[in-house]
Enzyme design. Sequence first.
Site, PDB file in Angstrom:
ATOM      1  N   SER A  25       8.789 -70.631 -55.245  1.00  0.00           N
ATOM      2  CA  SER A  25       8.655 -69.360 -54.524  1.00  0.00           C
ATOM      3  C   SER A  25       9.011 -69.449 -53.050  1.00  0.00           C
ATOM      4  CB  SER A  25       7.242 -68.805 -54.707  1.00  0.00           C
ATOM      5  OG  SER A  25       6.350 -69.539 -53.919  1.00  0.00           O
ATOM      6  N   LYS A  64      -1.306 -64.091 -51.497  1.00  0.00           N
ATOM      7  CA  LYS A  64      -0.288 -64.316 -50.471  1.00  0.00           C
ATOM      8  C   LYS A  64      -0.318 -63.209 -49.428  1.00  0.00           C
ATOM      9  CE  LYS A  64       2.925 -66.952 -53.329  1.00  0.00           C
ATOM     10  NZ  LYS A  64       4.174 -66.914 -54.091  1.00  0.00           N
TER      11      LYS A  64
END
Length: 776
Positions: free
Chosen positions: A682, A725
Amino acid sequence: MAKKGQRQALPMVALRGLVIFPYMVLHFDVGRDKSIAALEEAMANDQLVFLCAQKDIRVEEPDTGDIFEIGTLSKIKQVLKLPGDNLRVLVEGINRARIVEYLDNENYLMVEVEQYEETFLGGGEVDVHTEALMRTVLTMFEKYSKQSNKISPEAMVSVSEVKDPGQLADIVASNIVFKFDDKQKILECFDVAERLEEIIAILSRELEIANIENEIVKNVKKQIDKSQREYYLREQMKAIQKELGEGETIQSEVEELKEKIEKANLSEEALKKAEKELSRMEKMSAGSPEVGVIRSYLDWIIGLPWGVETQDNMDLSHAAQVLDEDHFGLEKVKERILEYLAVRKMKNDMHGPILCFVGPPGVGKTSIARSIARALDRKFVRTSLGGLRDEAEIRGHRRTYIGAIPGRIIASVKQAGSLNPVFLFDEIDKMSHDFRGDPASAMLEVLDPEINNSFRDHYLDLEFDLSKVMFLTTANSTDTIPRPLLDRMEMIELSSYTENEKAEIAKRHLIKKQSEEHGLKDGMLDINEGALSDIINLYTSESGVRNLERSIANVCRKAARELLETGASGIRVTRQNLYKYLGYPRYRRTKAGEADRMGVVTGLAWTAVGGQTLPVEAMVMDGTGRIELTGHLGDVMKESAKAGISYIRSKHNELGIDRDFYEKKDIHIHCPEGAIPKDGPSAGITMATAVVSALTEKPVRKDVAMTGEITLTGNVLPIGGLKEKVLAALRAGIKTVIIPKENEKDIYDLPPGIRRKLKFIMADDVMQVFDNSIVK
Ligand code: ADP
């Protein structure tokens, strides 16, 4: 010596229960008138008398039919007058004889007898068969005499010197003790071989009996000896203990333990074991180190909650109320728990899958488990498995080890005091294994409802029923939980809290809880909104509320002291005076003041402890086209960096980059905080952005953070853990977050407050990422 067929008239004495053999010397007492008269007659003549046994000893006046036919011709050696009219005679047997006829006599019995000559009498050759019989008789007689201890060694020697078989038989017969009937039978044996055989039969029976007798005596003696010995030793021990002043203590301790064992409601196996240990203990002196070992073993057994169970409260509305009382938010989690309890109630069975609460630290995993116990009215115990690598921690050490104790399971159940507590295993993902065994396999056994009703701790070495325990577990992430354990559990995720949620939790729970714990009454401490917001943003940076709670505890402590020292009635904590209680802030509010920098991009990562910002730095130097990747990067991350660079090469024109940069420049990508391993795809777009920024020498916006996987052709692929996140980005003061287009749906799961605070840019092509982050 008399010859066969020689007849002779003799006075006769009928013997009662007595048989006289030839060569046998014997005395007996005579009382009957007829017998005395017969003896007197004999003494007057040649001292010969015929002695013959009567068939029934009870007959006083025996007639012809009452007396056996065969008796012994004997010589009277001595007669002694006894007090009264009795006589004592000493006689010696001479030869067998048969009564031919009773002669008339008024005063005594008078008979005509016929003598028999024995086959070997007078020195004929002894045949082999008879010799063998003689030897057998001799060895058996020897054995017999040894065993019975009644025959003197001299008698033995004289017997062994006898050469005549008939004589041998008679001497042996007269020396062994046996039944009167049998004796008469031997007397009637005129054939010598037959007589010897008869004696062998009797001797072997006697030996057998003597053997058995010996055995019986030995056994009885052994038993008596043992109990006497024990008694004696015990008495001696008591005396010694008394002398040392110890006896009382151990005896009274044994009594005390005995009483406790009786009351403890132990299982059958446990009772047996406890009693055995107790009797061992009883025999020891108080100073023996073993006593302590046994004492603590028994204490453990007694201390376990045998048969103790609490009554479950299966009222769901009560459960819902308790969960709400203890926790703010966590709606989905509470719902899942209530559903779980509902199913248990429906099935009327508490054996469900084991719930595992997964989430970053401080989000309330442990405390929700505690609430479940409270809702069910069960006891609560917890044990942390973090860093556990020794199987014995779970199952205990065998008692042969010095200082052995039971494992955590048994220790916790004892602590719970009931067989059905809620038992929480914290950090089940942090177990590891090494040479000391695999704790995960022991855990499997503990958690398996099929077999945990007979859990065996190494120390106790007893079966213990864990089937009524409700097991719960927590973990930060499921990645490191061994597969078989994972299969047995049902995951319930708890995610990070937003700033608002944290503030609510603090206001409703933490401040109240900590105030109480520090003895602050209502109205003594007021932390206002501004101060709370600063504590959350400037003094802590976390997914959960653990540090927030700790900071509040710090404020409480300082406030308590201040209240006492100044005598004030209450304290108000505001933004302005917060530093007095917590010192200077550890974090800065935003990083907006910082300048945008070239080659430095804020990525977003998701770790076991929640979301984190992950800075990525790229630098370009003159060189030969080498690519360097540092900062403890995993393989997946390295590969996605290379894919990004290949994409940049293919698009150098559009990006305004020299086409031969891959030959003339070295690229170095670095992720700081090098000690923490990083991996996963990611960070793909983050690394690509950093490289483009460095190559084009254009800075990257400081207030932008991003996450997304990159493909070789520049597509942006979706990622996981978006909520964590995004919250991390918010904590770091980010204003804009670039995410993959496909993650758009996840935005709607975010609390509305968050959605409003951030700008989201959805990208499906990495060019969009560059456009929105690199300053033109
Ligand atoms: P974890 O086990 O996830 O690490 P804890 O259960 O130890 O976290 O939680 C830390 C502290 O935060 C506890 O005092 C707990 O009561 C409190 N807490 C966490 N979440 C909440 C919540 N939603 N409502 C009220 N208190 C909470």
